[in-house]
Design a protein around this motif. Structure first.
Motif, PDB file in Angstrom:
ATOM      1  N   LEU A  63       0.835  -1.197   0.000  1.00 54.03           N
ATOM      2  CA  LEU A  63       0.000   0.000   0.000  1.00 54.03           C
ATOM      3  C   LEU A  63       0.868   1.244   0.000  1.00 54.03           C
ATOM      4  CD1 LEU A  63      -2.634  -0.962   2.743  1.00 54.03           C
ATOM      5  CD2 LEU A  63      -2.998  -0.932   0.280  1.00 54.03           C
ATOM      6  N   SER A  64       0.303   2.312  -0.445  1.00 52.50           N
ATOM      7  CA  SER A  64       0.956   3.615  -0.315  1.00 52.50           C
ATOM      8  C   SER A  64       0.519   4.244   1.002  1.00 52.50           C
ATOM      9  CB  SER A  64       0.578   4.530  -1.477  1.00 52.50           C
ATOM     10  OG  SER A  64       1.024   3.987  -2.693  1.00 52.50           O
ATOM     11  N   GLU A  65       1.343   5.117   1.517  1.00 49.53           N
ATOM     12  CA  GLU A  65       0.984   5.827   2.755  1.00 49.53           C
ATOM     13  C   GLU A  65      -0.358   6.517   2.579  1.00 49.53           C
ATOM     14  OE1 GLU A  65       4.367   7.219   5.746  1.00 49.53           O
ATOM     15  OE2 GLU A  65       4.446   8.290   3.844  1.00 49.53           O
ATOM     16  N   ALA A  66      -1.113   6.527   3.657  1.00 51.74           N
ATOM     17  CA  ALA A  66      -2.442   7.146   3.735  1.00 51.74           C
ATOM     18  C   ALA A  66      -3.542   6.262   3.146  1.00 51.74           C
ATOM     19  CB  ALA A  66      -2.487   8.527   3.094  1.00 51.74           C
ATOM     20  N   ALA A  67      -3.164   5.162   2.521  1.00 52.11           N
ATOM     21  CA  ALA A  67      -4.205   4.256   2.019  1.00 52.11           C
ATOM     22  C   ALA A  67      -4.856   3.538   3.199  1.00 52.11           C
ATOM     23  CB  ALA A  67      -3.594   3.242   1.063  1.00 52.11           C
ATOM     24  N   SER A  68      -6.070   3.042   2.965  1.00 43.97           N
ATOM     25  CA  SER A  68      -6.751   2.286   4.012  1.00 43.97           C
ATOM     26  C   SER A  68      -6.360   0.815   3.913  1.00 43.97           C
ATOM     27  CB  SER A  68      -8.267   2.443   3.885  1.00 43.97           C
ATOM     28  OG  SER A  68      -8.707   1.871   2.673  1.00 43.97           O
ATOM     29  N   LEU A  69      -6.396   0.171   5.066  1.00 50.11           N
ATOM     30  CA  LEU A  69      -5.958  -1.220   5.159  1.00 50.11           C
ATOM     31  C   LEU A  69      -7.077  -2.086   5.703  1.00 50.11           C
ATOM     32  CD1 LEU A  69      -3.615  -3.406   5.358  1.00 50.11           C
ATOM     33  CD2 LEU A  69      -3.381  -2.658   7.727  1.00 50.11           C
ATOM     34  N   GLU A  70      -7.236  -3.242   5.094  1.00 45.89           N
ATOM     35  CA  GLU A  70      -8.065  -4.282   5.701  1.00 45.89           C
ATOM     36  C   GLU A  70      -7.415  -5.623   5.430  1.00 45.89           C
ATOM     37  OE1 GLU A  70     -12.261  -4.134   5.098  1.00 45.89           O
ATOM     38  OE2 GLU A  70     -12.618  -5.926   6.313  1.00 45.89           O
ATOM     39  N   LEU A  71      -7.100  -6.326   6.498  1.00 43.15           N
ATOM     40  CA  LEU A  71      -6.523  -7.668   6.399  1.00 43.15           C
ATOM     41  C   LEU A  71      -7.555  -8.668   6.879  1.00 43.15           C
ATOM     42  CD1 LEU A  71      -2.913  -7.069   7.802  1.00 43.15           C
ATOM     43  CD2 LEU A  71      -3.739  -6.882   5.452  1.00 43.15           C
ATOM     44  N   GLY A  72      -7.797  -9.651   6.062  1.00 41.33           N
ATOM     45  CA  GLY A  72      -8.823 -10.629   6.389  1.00 41.33           C
ATOM     46  C   GLY A  72      -8.303 -11.753   7.262  1.00 41.33           C
ATOM     47  N   CYS A  73      -9.172 -12.238   8.136  1.00 44.02           N
ATOM     48  CA  CYS A  73      -8.858 -13.384   8.978  1.00 44.02           C
ATOM     49  C   CYS A  73     -10.135 -14.166   9.205  1.00 44.02           C
ATOM     50  CB  CYS A  73      -8.282 -12.933  10.315  1.00 44.02           C
ATOM     51  SG  CYS A  73      -8.047 -14.279  11.501  1.00 44.02           S
ATOM     52  N   ASN A  74     -10.107 -15.434   8.879  1.00 41.86           N
ATOM     53  CA  ASN A  74     -11.231 -16.325   9.163  1.00 41.86           C
ATOM     54  C   ASN A  74     -10.724 -17.522   9.942  1.00 41.86           C
ATOM     55  OD1 ASN A  74     -12.201 -14.923   6.446  1.00 41.86           O
ATOM     56  ND2 ASN A  74     -13.987 -15.679   7.558  1.00 41.86           N
ATOM     57  N   TYR A  75     -11.558 -18.030  10.790  1.00 44.31           N
ATOM     58  CA  TYR A  75     -11.164 -19.186  11.583  1.00 44.31           C
ATOM     59  C   TYR A  75     -12.235 -20.253  11.471  1.00 44.31           C
ATOM     60  CZ  TYR A  75     -14.508 -17.297  14.913  1.00 44.31           C
ATOM     61  OH  TYR A  75     -15.656 -16.839  15.497  1.00 44.31           O
ATOM     62  N   SER A  76     -11.828 -21.460  11.727  1.00 51.04           N
ATOM     63  CA  SER A  76     -12.789 -22.561  11.682  1.00 51.04           C
ATOM     64  C   SER A  76     -12.849 -23.175  13.072  1.00 51.04           C
ATOM     65  CB  SER A  76     -12.369 -23.617  10.652  1.00 51.04           C
ATOM     66  OG  SER A  76     -11.140 -24.191  11.017  1.00 51.04           O
ATOM     67  N   TYR A  77     -13.860 -22.804  13.793  1.00 50.86           N
ATOM     68  CA  TYR A  77     -14.086 -23.369  15.131  1.00 50.86           C
ATOM     69  C   TYR A  77     -15.457 -22.915  15.577  1.00 50.86           C
ATOM     70  CZ  TYR A  77     -13.638 -24.505  20.049  1.00 50.86           C
ATOM     71  OH  TYR A  77     -13.843 -25.025  21.293  1.00 50.86           O
ATOM     72  N   GLY A  78     -16.270 -23.835  16.029  1.00 49.53           N
ATOM     73  CA  GLY A  78     -17.646 -23.505  16.343  1.00 49.53           C
ATOM     74  C   GLY A  78     -17.902 -23.049  17.759  1.00 49.53           C
ATOM     75  N   GLY A  79     -16.914 -23.162  18.622  1.00 49.47           N
ATOM     76  CA  GLY A  79     -17.132 -22.824  20.018  1.00 49.47           C
ATOM     77  C   GLY A  79     -16.718 -21.392  20.329  1.00 49.47           C
ATOM     78  N   THR A  80     -16.625 -21.118  21.603  1.00 49.38           N
ATOM     79  CA  THR A  80     -16.224 -19.777  22.052  1.00 49.38           C
ATOM     80  C   THR A  80     -14.750 -19.561  21.748  1.00 49.38           C
ATOM     81  OG1 THR A  80     -17.853 -19.882  23.828  1.00 49.38           O
ATOM     82  CG2 THR A  80     -16.080 -18.256  24.042  1.00 49.38           C
ATOM     83  N   VAL A  81     -14.439 -18.415  21.228  1.00 45.65           N
ATOM     84  CA  VAL A  81     -13.054 -18.121  20.877  1.00 45.65           C
ATOM     85  C   VAL A  81     -12.621 -16.791  21.482  1.00 45.65           C
ATOM     86  CG1 VAL A  81     -13.009 -19.428  18.716  1.00 45.65           C
ATOM     87  CG2 VAL A  81     -13.787 -17.045  18.704  1.00 45.65           C
ATOM     88  N   ASN A  82     -11.356 -16.681  21.708  1.00 46.26           N
ATOM     89  CA  ASN A  82     -10.713 -15.394  21.962  1.00 46.26           C
ATOM     90  C   ASN A  82      -9.862 -15.117  20.729  1.00 46.26           C
ATOM     91  OD1 ASN A  82     -11.896 -15.434  24.462  1.00 46.26           O
ATOM     92  ND2 ASN A  82      -9.998 -15.797  25.600  1.00 46.26           N
ATOM     93  N   LEU A  83      -9.862 -13.883  20.292  1.00 43.88           N
ATOM     94  CA  LEU A  83      -9.228 -13.542  19.020  1.00 43.88           C
ATOM     95  C   LEU A  83      -8.170 -12.476  19.205  1.00 43.88           C
ATOM     96  CD1 LEU A  83     -12.645 -13.363  17.212  1.00 43.88           C
ATOM     97  CD2 LEU A  83     -10.925 -15.084  16.755  1.00 43.88           C
TER      98      LEU A  83
END
Lengths: 115, 116
Positions: A13-33
């Motif tokens: 990215l260039s400076e001042a651009a917006s960022l979004e990094l994706g994260c998905n997990y596979s687990y059906g129970g309670t999670v801490n992220l």
């Protein structure tokens, strides 16, 4: 088995651009992220974490992440990146299993910010 | 605030030698984790200890062993070193909140092992 997927291995990215990094997990129970950051040559440091409550969490250095339970996602965002944000970003999930728990890391996303 | 202390920070060994890495967790943290991070790779979980007992085991080779001592520090012993063991070895510690481990890890700065 539980797993954590980070969609992009490299982001430029260039400076001042917006960022979004994706994260998905596979687990059906309670999670801490978690999102950790590793600056070049340094150790992993915690950026932000979600345990419960407001699914939009704010971390250090202007980063935030949103937990969307229905999508099993915990994407990291920053409205305007800086050159100093160049680093590798790891999403991690704490998931319980029989006998204990694991903190599982994604493969990481290398962010390079052009000045 | 005190952080996780690892020693040595850098270590150079030859093939088939042994190496020992030490980790001192943050005071009152009762769980210690070891991770191995190869060049350009994500951290791979090796092993963890809770209250001096092994609590989980990951991809730790049989040539490696680890333990946690009564003062909660941990040592990772590596024998018959191979070139592929060259990596950054991170130790992390965690604590319990209301009796539960949150899974939040506090990392040390790592020990860089180079095997020649």
């Amino acid at each position: 088995a539980q797993s954590v997927s980070q969609h992009n291995h490299h982001v430029i990215l260039s400076e001042a651009a917006s960022l979004e990094l994706g994260c998905n997990y596979s687990y059906g129970g309670t999670v801490n992220l978690f999102w950790y950051v590793q600056y070049p040559g340094q150790h992993l440091q915690l950026l932000l974490k979600y345990f419960s409550g407001d699914p939009l969490v704010k971390g250090i250095k202007g980063f935030e992440a949103e937990f969307i339970k229905s999508k099993f996602s915990f994407n990291l965002r920053k409205p305007s990146v800086q050159w100093s944000d160049t680093a590798e970003y790891f999403c991690a999930v704490k998931a319980a299993y029989t006998g204990g728990f694991k903190t599982i890391f994604g493969a990481g996303t290398r962010l390079f910010v052009k000045a | 605030a005190a952080g996780v202390i690892q020693s040595p920070r850098h270590l150079i060994k030859e093939k088939r030698e042994t190496a020992t890495l030490k980790c001192y967790p943050i005071p009152r943290h009762d769980t210690v984790y070891w991770y191995q991070q190869g060049p350009g790779q994500d951290p791979q979980f090796l092993i963890s200890f809770y209250e001096k007992m092994q609590s989980d085991k990951g991809s730790i080779p049989d040539r490696f062993s680890a333990q946690q001592f009564s003062d909660y520090h941990s040592e990772l012993n590596m024998s018959s070193l191979e070139l592929g063991d060259s990596a950054l070895y991170f130790c992390a510690s965690s604590f319990r909140l209301a009796g539960l481990n949150t899974g939040e890890l506090f990392f040390g700065e790592g020990s860089r092992l180079t095997v020649l």
